[in-house]
Design an enzyme around this catalytic site. Structure first.
Site, PDB file in Angstrom:
ATOM      1  N   HIS A  20       0.857  -1.087   0.150  1.00 42.66           N
ATOM      2  CA  HIS A  20      -0.021   0.061  -0.061  1.00 42.66           C
ATOM      3  C   HIS A  20       0.823   1.333  -0.086  1.00 42.66           C
ATOM      4  O   HIS A  20       0.298   2.332   0.363  1.00 42.66           O
ATOM      5  CB  HIS A  20      -1.030   0.033   1.267  1.00 42.66           C
ATOM      6  CG  HIS A  20      -1.833  -1.424   1.357  1.00 42.66           C
ATOM      7  ND1 HIS A  20      -3.091  -1.569   1.035  1.00 42.66           N
ATOM      8  CD2 HIS A  20      -1.364  -2.523   1.901  1.00 42.66           C
ATOM      9  CE1 HIS A  20      -3.434  -2.789   1.137  1.00 42.66           C
ATOM     10  NE2 HIS A  20      -2.457  -3.230   1.978  1.00 42.66           N
ATOM     11  N   SER A  77      16.334  20.656 -16.562  1.00 44.61           N
ATOM     12  CA  SER A  77      15.247  21.436 -17.129  1.00 44.61           C
ATOM     13  C   SER A  77      16.002  22.686 -17.813  1.00 44.61           C
ATOM     14  O   SER A  77      16.976  23.052 -17.654  1.00 44.61           O
ATOM     15  CB  SER A  77      14.521  22.003 -15.711  1.00 44.61           C
ATOM     16  OG  SER A  77      13.699  23.182 -15.959  1.00 44.61           O
ATOM     17  N   LYS A 128      17.476  20.966 -11.534  1.00 43.24           N
ATOM     18  CA  LYS A 128      16.726  19.804 -11.874  1.00 43.24           C
ATOM     19  C   LYS A 128      17.691  18.467 -12.463  1.00 43.24           C
ATOM     20  O   LYS A 128      18.745  18.810 -13.192  1.00 43.24           O
ATOM     21  CB  LYS A 128      15.626  20.062 -13.016  1.00 43.24           C
ATOM     22  CG  LYS A 128      14.605  20.838 -12.392  1.00 43.24           C
ATOM     23  CD  LYS A 128      13.573  20.122 -11.520  1.00 43.24           C
ATOM     24  CE  LYS A 128      12.604  19.368 -12.286  1.00 43.24           C
ATOM     25  NZ  LYS A 128      11.869  18.751 -11.193  1.00 43.24           N
ATOM     26  N   GLU A 168      10.721   7.884 -17.242  1.00 44.11           N
ATOM     27  CA  GLU A 168       9.316   8.200 -17.552  1.00 44.11           C
ATOM     28  C   GLU A 168       8.738   7.771 -18.842  1.00 44.11           C
ATOM     29  O   GLU A 168       7.795   7.431 -19.088  1.00 44.11           O
ATOM     30  CB  GLU A 168       9.379   9.617 -17.342  1.00 44.11           C
ATOM     31  CG  GLU A 168       9.452  10.305 -15.911  1.00 44.11           C
ATOM     32  CD  GLU A 168       9.880  11.847 -16.103  1.00 44.11           C
ATOM     33  OE1 GLU A 168       8.764  12.525 -15.998  1.00 44.11           O
ATOM     34  OE2 GLU A 168      10.917  12.133 -15.873  1.00 44.11           O
TER      35      GLU A 168
END
Ligand code: ARG
Length: 474
Positions: A161, A285, A291, A298
């Site tokens: 969970h 970025s 970043k 992804e």
């Protein structure tokens, strides 16, 4: 001038340019040239064997086909779109090169059984090739096993969970992914070999009804390493079940990749900081200078969506198709190749990322005792003292509540008297000792696992050994 099509005699007009580029598949089915030529060589061999063509014609055909294959491989070949597909391109070129014997090759054959054969052979090669999908899966598994080896001493929380569950060795998690991908490797193997399709060769089915000529399809089946000739000429020219199974296998692999990618994206957050992948697999970025984004992960996560789309596209194309060949079936290859390409590149990228990764022990360990990861271990310790598990569960539950009330962050901060009092209240006959503390603390717990497949201790060592053997990493 465009080459003349083999079926041109029946059609009054030459194909409209728009229609020609609309129906063509040569732009993508040229990928099956090897399989098409192998199928034709087997077919010609069979035709000669049963006396439908002479041995001289057979030899000329085989030699011609081999010279075409060589030219394609050398990049000296023009695929003429007006000839629609790989079958007509190769046949027309063969006739151009060797003349009349080439005109005998298509005896007892149709593009309908030819394309079904080519696709079955292509799917077989997709797993069998040295750089095929089976190899890519295995390469990823090996990367996970290597990661497991270098992480065996890292103890981390596991999650159910997405809440802290029990402590595990990081190696166990790496091996869990390896085991998940093993299923994909096995699935690809079974599907690509044709285990689910009875190992029947489609060749000899003709257009739909077979042939009145004395073809012996068991000969081509054997030459092409199938188990048997067509079981039903109608079925084999109409079915694309193997293609569906293959794209499903791609979708499953993509789904597994996506789950893994998501997990590592979470682990890469500042909040977790559990895993570090190489900088070269991250991007920055354009605006935020600090970043370091896990874009490769992804995209692996996202591309799963493309493969699901491929599976749904193929199933939808097949839905409602009458039994027999329909041109709709031509779309199958576009989908199969696309799913294969997506999954292959994701597997390759994933293996590189995993090879570059390490679990960040320095970030994981300082918070390891948070979340009472050792609660289950303590309950199991009580079981070894004769306390029923249900009672033990209740004792530990109340001890955790007691810790929280007293501002204690770990069970190990309770005194033996406190443990004794809780046990006495629930189970008056049980006696516990200082060995209780050996069952506490994440690192102690991980060493105590004994059940098959467990995430630490001897069972983990056994898993690691077995995977190294299985994947030839000794
Ligand atoms: N290019 C076709 C395909 O991929 C080959 C079979 C065409 N057969 C036909 N009768 N038009 O499915």
């Amino acid at each position: 001038m465009a080459n003349e099509k083999s079926w041109q005699a029946r059609i009054a007009e030459t194909t409209d340019k728009l229609a020609q580029s609309f129906v063509e598949s040569i732009s993508y089915d040229r990928r099956m040239y090897k399989q098409d030529i192998a199928g034709s060589i087997a077919h010609a061999t069979m035709l000669a064997k049963v006396g439908l063509i002479s041995e001289g014609d057979r030899d000329a055909i085989i030699e011609g086909l081999k010279s075409i294959e060589k030219d394609i491989e050398a990049g000296n070949f023009i695929f003429d779109e007006s000839l629609e597909d790989i079958h007509m391109v190769v046949e027309a070129e063969l006739i151009k090169r060797i003349g009349e014997p080439g005109r005998r090759l298509h005896t007892g054959r149709s593009r309908n059984d030819q394309v079904a054969l080519d696709l079955a052979l292509w799917l077989r090669d997709a797993d069998r090739d040295v750089t095929g999908v089976g190899f890519l899966v295995m390469q990823l598994q090996r990367a996970f096993v290597s990661l497991a080896e270098r992480s065996i001493g890292v103890v981390m929380p596991s999650y159910t969970h997405l809440q802290r569950a029990q402590p595990i060795s990081a190696a166990a998690e790496a091996l869990a992914w390896c085991a998940m991908f093993e299923r994909d490797g096995v699935r690809f193997g079974a599907i690509c070999r044709g285990d689910l399709d009875g190992h029947n060769s489609p060749l000899g089915s003709g257009a739909i009804a077979g042939s009145s000529l004395g073809l012996v399809a068991s000969v081509t089946a054997e030459l092409l390493e199938f188990g048997s000739p067509p079981e039903s000429s109608i079925l084999h020219t109409a079915s694309r079940d193997q293609a569906c199974d293959f794209v499903y296998a791609c979708a499953m692999t993509a789904m597994h990749l996506s789950r893994w990618a998501e997990q590592w994206i979470i682990y890469s957050t500042t909040e977790f900081s559990f895993i570090k992948i190489a900088d070269k697999y991250t991007t920055g970025s354009s605006m935020m200078p600090q970043k370091r984004n896990p874009d490769t992960l992804e995209l692996i996560r996202g591309r799963c969506g493309n493969v699901y789309g491929d599976l749904f596209a193929l199933l939808t194309i097949l839905k409602g198709l009458p039994i027999g060949y329909n041109r709709d079936l031509q779309e199958d290859k576009r989908i199969v190749f696309r799913a294969y390409d997506t999954v292959s590149s994701c597997l390759t990228m994933a293996a590189a990322i995993v090879a570059s990764a390490s679990y960040a022990k320095e970030n994981i360990e300082p918070t390891l005792e948070r979340g009472f990861l050792d609660a289950t271990s303590l309950a199991e310790y009580f079981v070894t003292k004769g306390i029923p598990f249900r009672t033990a569960h209740q004792i530990v539950g109340s001890l955790v509540a007691q810790c929280e009330k007293q501002g204690k962050t770990a069970l190990g901060q309770l005194s033996l008297e406190e443990f004794g009092r809780a046990v006495k209240a629930a189970s008056p006959d049980a006696s516990i000792g200082v060995d209780l503390y050996e069952a506490l603390g994440a690192k102690n717990v991980v060493k105590r696992y004994r059940s098959a497949g467990a995430a630490g201790g001897q069972p983990l060592q056994e898993q690691l050994k077995a995977w190294k053997e299985r994947l030839g990493m000794q």
